[in-house]
Design an enzyme around this catalytic site. Structure first.
Site, PDB file in Angstrom:
ATOM      1  N   SER A 165       0.800  -1.232   0.000  1.00 62.12           N
ATOM      2  CA  SER A 165       0.000   0.000   0.000  1.00 62.12           C
ATOM      3  C   SER A 165       0.828   1.275   0.000  1.00 62.12           C
ATOM      4  CB  SER A 165      -0.950   0.007   1.208  1.00 62.12           C
ATOM      5  OG  SER A 165      -2.075  -0.801   0.966  1.00 62.12           O
TER       6      SER A 165
ATOM      7  N   LYS B 138       0.253   3.648  -2.778  1.00 59.32           N
ATOM      8  CA  LYS B 138      -0.804   4.660  -2.744  1.00 59.32           C
ATOM      9  C   LYS B 138      -0.235   6.071  -2.611  1.00 59.32           C
ATOM     10  CE  LYS B 138      -4.593   1.760  -0.928  1.00 59.32           C
ATOM     11  NZ  LYS B 138      -4.012   0.483  -0.486  1.00 59.32           N
TER      12      LYS B 138
ATOM     13  N   SER C   1      -6.356   3.996   3.867  1.00 60.23           N
ATOM     14  CA  SER C   1      -5.680   3.076   2.944  1.00 60.23           C
ATOM     15  C   SER C   1      -6.681   2.260   2.135  1.00 60.23           C
ATOM     16  CB  SER C   1      -4.737   2.133   3.702  1.00 60.23           C
ATOM     17  OG  SER C   1      -3.822   1.506   2.804  1.00 60.23           O
TER      18      SER C   1
ATOM     19  N   LYS D 208       2.871   6.549   5.142  1.00 55.52           N
ATOM     20  CA  LYS D 208       2.038   5.422   4.734  1.00 55.52           C
ATOM     21  C   LYS D 208       2.668   4.102   5.133  1.00 55.52           C
ATOM     22  CE  LYS D 208      -1.693   4.182   2.557  1.00 55.52           C
ATOM     23  NZ  LYS D 208      -1.724   2.997   3.442  1.00 55.52           N
TER      24      LYS D 208
END
Length: 403
Positions: free
Chosen positions: A66, A69, A131, A233
């Protein structure tokens, strides 16, 4: 005490690089790199100087999970900055986004309802804070029509901002055999987000977001520690292990940390914090050159002058470990000789500072004055010199590249 000596080594015959010799009070590189981490890949960078303070397998290709992202967010931030999108733009939650990224998909989700429009501002918070894979897919489809088209945009932007080793294949970070990044590129991406979009970057520091009456906390554990963290993140899939991009500010100093490949969420939180704590504690800032101070010169071909002074648009500062001193090296790198005319303020070279085998600083240098095209006789003389010395330059360059 600092002693700086700048020399135009090799510039007289137009080599593709010009050496800069620096003598500087700098702690032992081995001692600075003596920090140990269990993270298979890791990097710690100072945002102010862009200096790398620690790295471990920083150029090894790994799955971003992730953390991809953040690249999705960059594409959208760039569209907003250029006026092509705004927070009130609405994107539909398609059945594809709902099935692949919704609550029943097994991954992180914003829990957006299928076939409903959602404002881009809310989708961004669903992407960044929660997320949400559904948010990522909805954004990709809304911006580019399909996920594949959006992935092409991600790669175009990645190249434009200097992510030279990474390849993106989707907006979510779902596993794909060709989707690979390095922690060095992720650190560069974090730095770019912070510098290029200071207002939009603040979303990465938001601790929670509620959508569809479901309140979710930000998955970044650093935000809940008292260390000045304000982004970025986390990520985890089977191919990647547990990873984290983080940034924190203490005493007006910002550090960026990226770790990946750890076995548990607790491990990634602990290792990221340990790196940040060590970086804030073990280093101090030293200035090499003031803003606008001439750093060195580049050779010019066919101009009214044969050399061009080079300056930085901001102070050249590096983080140095506290302790014993050693000599470090630096060089001005450019493709030369530069061809006239050259406009003042044009980026024409880079300053690279190395501590041992590790590059501690890499920043642009700019022309400090205009160089006009020379007279016919000046250009003829430069042409004669180029013809007579070019073979020497080519031969020497090939030796340098082989070292």
């Amino acid at each position: 005490m600092r002693h700086v000596k700048v020399a135009r080594a090799l510039a007289a015959v137009g080599f593709v690089w010009s050496a800069v010799s620096l003598s500087f009070a700098w702690p032992q590189a081995a001692r600075a790199q003596n920090f140990q981490t269990s993270a298979p890949t890791a990097i710690l960078m100072d945002a102010g100087s862009h200096a790398v303070l620690f790295e471990k397998n920083a150029d090894e290709l790994t799955a971003p999970a992730s953390m991809a992202k953040t690249m999705t967010a960059e594409v959208v931030f760039n569209e907003i900055k250029n006026g092509r999108l705004n927070f009130d733009s609405e994107f539909m939650i398609s059945e594809n986004a709902w099935r692949k990224g919704g609550g029943g998909s097994g991954g992180s989700s914003m829990f957006a309802k299928v076939n409903t429009p959602v404002r881009l501002e809310d989708l961004l918070r669903g992407l960044i804070v929660q997320s949400g894979n559904d948010a990522a897919i909805a954004i990709a489809e809304g911006v580019a029509g399909t996920e594949d088209n959006f992935a092409r945009k991600m790669n175009e932007r990645a190249k434009q901002i200097g992510l030279s080793q990474s390849t993106f294949r989707n907006a979510t970070g779902y596993g794909h055999p060709e989707q690979k990044v390095t922690v060095r590129d992720l650190a560069k991406l974090a730095l770019h987000l912070i510098e290029a979009y200071p207002d939009l970057y603040k979303m990465f520091g938001e601790r929670e977001f509620t959508w569809n009456k479901i309140r979710q906390q930000n998955r970044n554990p650093l935000l809940f520690m008292d260390i000045g963290a304000d982004g970025l993140k986390t990520g985890n899939i089977d191919e990647s292990g547990f990873g984290l991009m983080g940034s924190a500010v203490q005493n007006d100093q910002r550090l960026i940390v990226v770790v990946n490949g750890l076995k548990t969420a607790k491990d990634r939180a602990n290792e990221a914090r340990k790196l940040l704590d060590w970086g804030f504690r073990a280093f101090e800032t030293q200035q090499l050159f003031a803003e606008g101070q001439v750093v060195g010169e580049a050779q010019v071909f066919g101009g009214n002058k044969r050399s061009l002074p080079l300056v930085s648009k901001k102070p050249v500062r590096v983080l140095v470990p506290r302790g014993e001193s050693e000599r470090v090296t630096a060089r001005i790198v450019y493709t030369g000789p530069l061809k006239a005319p050259v406009q003042k303020g044009a980026e024409v070279a880079r300053l690279q500072v190395n501590r041992g085998d590790m590059q501690a600083l890499d920043m642009p240098l700019y022309a400090d004055e205009d160089i006009q095209e020379g007279t016919l006789s000046q250009r003829a003389l430069d042409g004669l010199l180029e013809f007579s010395t070019g073979w020497v330059r080519r031969a020497f360059t090939s030796v340098i590249e082989g070292i």
